[in-house]
Design an enzyme around this catalytic site. Structure first.
Site, PDB file in Angstrom:
ATOM      1  N   LEU A 209       0.050  19.027 -43.271  1.00  0.00           N
ATOM      2  CA  LEU A 209      -0.484  19.902 -44.330  1.00  0.00           C
ATOM      3  C   LEU A 209      -1.646  20.650 -43.728  1.00  0.00           C
ATOM      4  CD1 LEU A 209      -0.930  17.699 -47.548  1.00  0.00           C
ATOM      5  CD2 LEU A 209       0.780  19.465 -47.195  1.00  0.00           C
ATOM      6  N   HIS A 210      -1.625  21.966 -43.778  1.00  0.00           N
ATOM      7  CA  HIS A 210      -2.775  22.693 -43.249  1.00  0.00           C
ATOM      8  C   HIS A 210      -3.106  23.958 -44.033  1.00  0.00           C
ATOM      9  CE1 HIS A 210       0.405  25.067 -41.472  1.00  0.00           C
ATOM     10  NE2 HIS A 210      -0.462  25.961 -41.055  1.00  0.00           N
ATOM     11  N   ARG A 211      -2.249  24.317 -45.004  1.00  0.00           N
ATOM     12  CA  ARG A 211      -2.514  25.571 -45.716  1.00  0.00           C
ATOM     13  C   ARG A 211      -3.723  25.417 -46.641  1.00  0.00           C
ATOM     14  NH1 ARG A 211       1.201  29.074 -44.305  1.00  0.00           N
ATOM     15  NH2 ARG A 211       3.154  28.151 -43.597  1.00  0.00           N
ATOM     16  N   ASP A 282       3.825  21.646 -45.300  1.00  0.00           N
ATOM     17  CA  ASP A 282       3.660  22.975 -45.900  1.00  0.00           C
ATOM     18  C   ASP A 282       3.902  24.062 -44.846  1.00  0.00           C
ATOM     19  OD1 ASP A 282       1.312  22.757 -44.437  1.00  0.00           O
ATOM     20  OD2 ASP A 282      -0.041  22.954 -46.138  1.00  0.00           O
TER      21      ASP A 282
END
Ligand code: UD1
Length: 366
Positions: A209-211, A282
């Site tokens: 997850l990085h957004r 994501d």
């Protein structure tokens, strides 16, 4: 006469690697060869985000590194533009090849176009319809000024045609990311965390997850992680974290069974997802890799620019209601996942098709 191959961020390196390999094969054979210059914008610069990819994927050291590094979108994009323009003043390629949808893609295509250089866009025509994503803006701007479009799906062709591109500019060639996966699938490397955490094949999850929409709001981020942790049947969740996200993680309460690691190398990460029960992400590119590997994938986004990963692939969109995770994680735990297929032309020879087209166009002066 030569072409520029632009790369800047982690997914770009994976996408250019098979194209460069194909060009090197032709160079060795001294047949139909195309001279090329690899231009690294410096968007990603940590060893784990850049050099490790060049080493593992056998990409030659970039001829040029613009060293633009991080900053706000405007700062990063403008820094790349200024530096690439300086380079073009000295030496202009016959064609500028850009890949994907990152800031480097947009920055270099705008500069090339204003310098009268033709642009070929690999992975053209993807549209999420979500203008809140910087990548969507990058895609639309890049495609609006590109001359040659290499697409991963017929749906992307449709998007481009509906935006007024001519069919003789569009080449449905397949997916270079899958070329890389197929080329390296028997050379994957077991990451240290596998032994350290005593992981068993098909008995753990992988999370990325990085957004900003998922990780920048503390309570939302914690809610997502808690849902995953609670519904994963007691299994471990391995979370290789992007440097940007690593800072956010410091400020949250991390569930015990979520194990955060540094960013992995390509061969380690692919080993990890290939042997996992499922992937929660994501990212867009990872949904293509899980589709090829037929690994269940849950995407924590409201939309996707890669609908084939949902329509025929192994991916499901969770949307922004994270309570939906429970339903799909239960299906994974019960080993009841949809039957999926690999999309057309994701067959390992996309780069051959691309290089063939480029050769023909250059022979005819584009
Ligand atoms: C970029 C892409 C995104 C892609 C992702 C893959 C854009 C708009 N986004 O996002 O589409 O999914 O790459 O990894 O281009 N940083 C480091 N070391 C690095 C690189 C970045 O510490 O080597 C940190 C910096 O603090 C930087 C932040 O990460 O400000 C974000 O990096 P950036 O390149 O701006 O965007 P990504 O989130 O990596």
């Amino acid at each position: 006469m030569f072409i520029d191959i632009i790369c800047g961020a982690r997914p770009n390196f994976i996408k250019i690697s098979p194209i460069v390999r194909e060009l090197q094969i032709l160079e060795k054979k001294a047949k139909n060869n195309i001279l090329f210059r690899i231009v690294h914008t410096g968007q990603h610069y940590d060893k784990s985000m850049s050099k490790s990819f060049f080493n593992e994927l056998g990409i030659p050291k970039p001829h040029i590194n613009l060293n633009a590094k991080s900053g706000s979108h405007a700062k990063q994009t403008s820094e790349i533009m200024i530096r690439y323009e300086k380079l073009l003043r000295k030496n202009k390629p016959a064609l500028c090849l850009v890949v994907g949808d990152v800031n480097s893609t947009l920055a270099c295509s705008v500069v090339a176009k204003k310098n009268g250089i033709k642009i070929a866009h690999v992975e053209a025509g993807l549209r999420s319809g979500d203008m809140n994503m910087p990548e969507e803006i990058n895609r639309i701007v890049t495609d609006s000024i590109s001359d040659i479009f290499f697409t991963t799906s017929l749906n992307a062709n449709k998007n481009l045609l509906s935006e007024g591109k001519k069919s003789n500019q569009i080449y449905f060639v397949g997916n270079t990311m899958i070329d890389t996966l197929i080329y390296f699938k028997n050379k994957l490397i077991k990451p240290k965390v596998f032994t350290k955490e005593d992981l068993r094949k098909k008995n753990y999850f992988v999370l990325t997850l990085h957004r900003p929409v998922n990780v920048d709001n503390k309570s939302n981020y914690e809610k997502i992680l808690n849902q995953i942790s609670f519904h994963c049947d007691g299994r471990k969740i391995i979370y290789p974290a992007h440097p940007r996200t690593a800072n956010n993680i410091k400020n949250i309460k991390l569930p015990k069974n979520i194990i955060v690691t540094k960013p992995m190398s390509y061969l380690e990460f692919l080993f990890l997802i290939k042997n996992s029960s499922a992937v929660i992400t994501d990212s867009g590119g990872i949904t293509e890799e899980t589709t090829y590997l037929k690994i269940p994938c849950l995407t924590i986004r409201k939309n996707t620019e890669r609908p084939e990963t949902i329509l025929i692939g192994s991916n499901i969109l969770i949307g922004n209601n994270v309570n939906r995770l429970k339903k799909y994680l239960s299906k994974i735990n019960a080993k009841k996942w949809k039957k999926s297929k690999v999309p057309q032309k994701w067959d390992g020879i996309t780069s051959k098709r691309i290089v063939k087209v480029i050769h023909r166009l250059l022979s005819n002066n584009v």
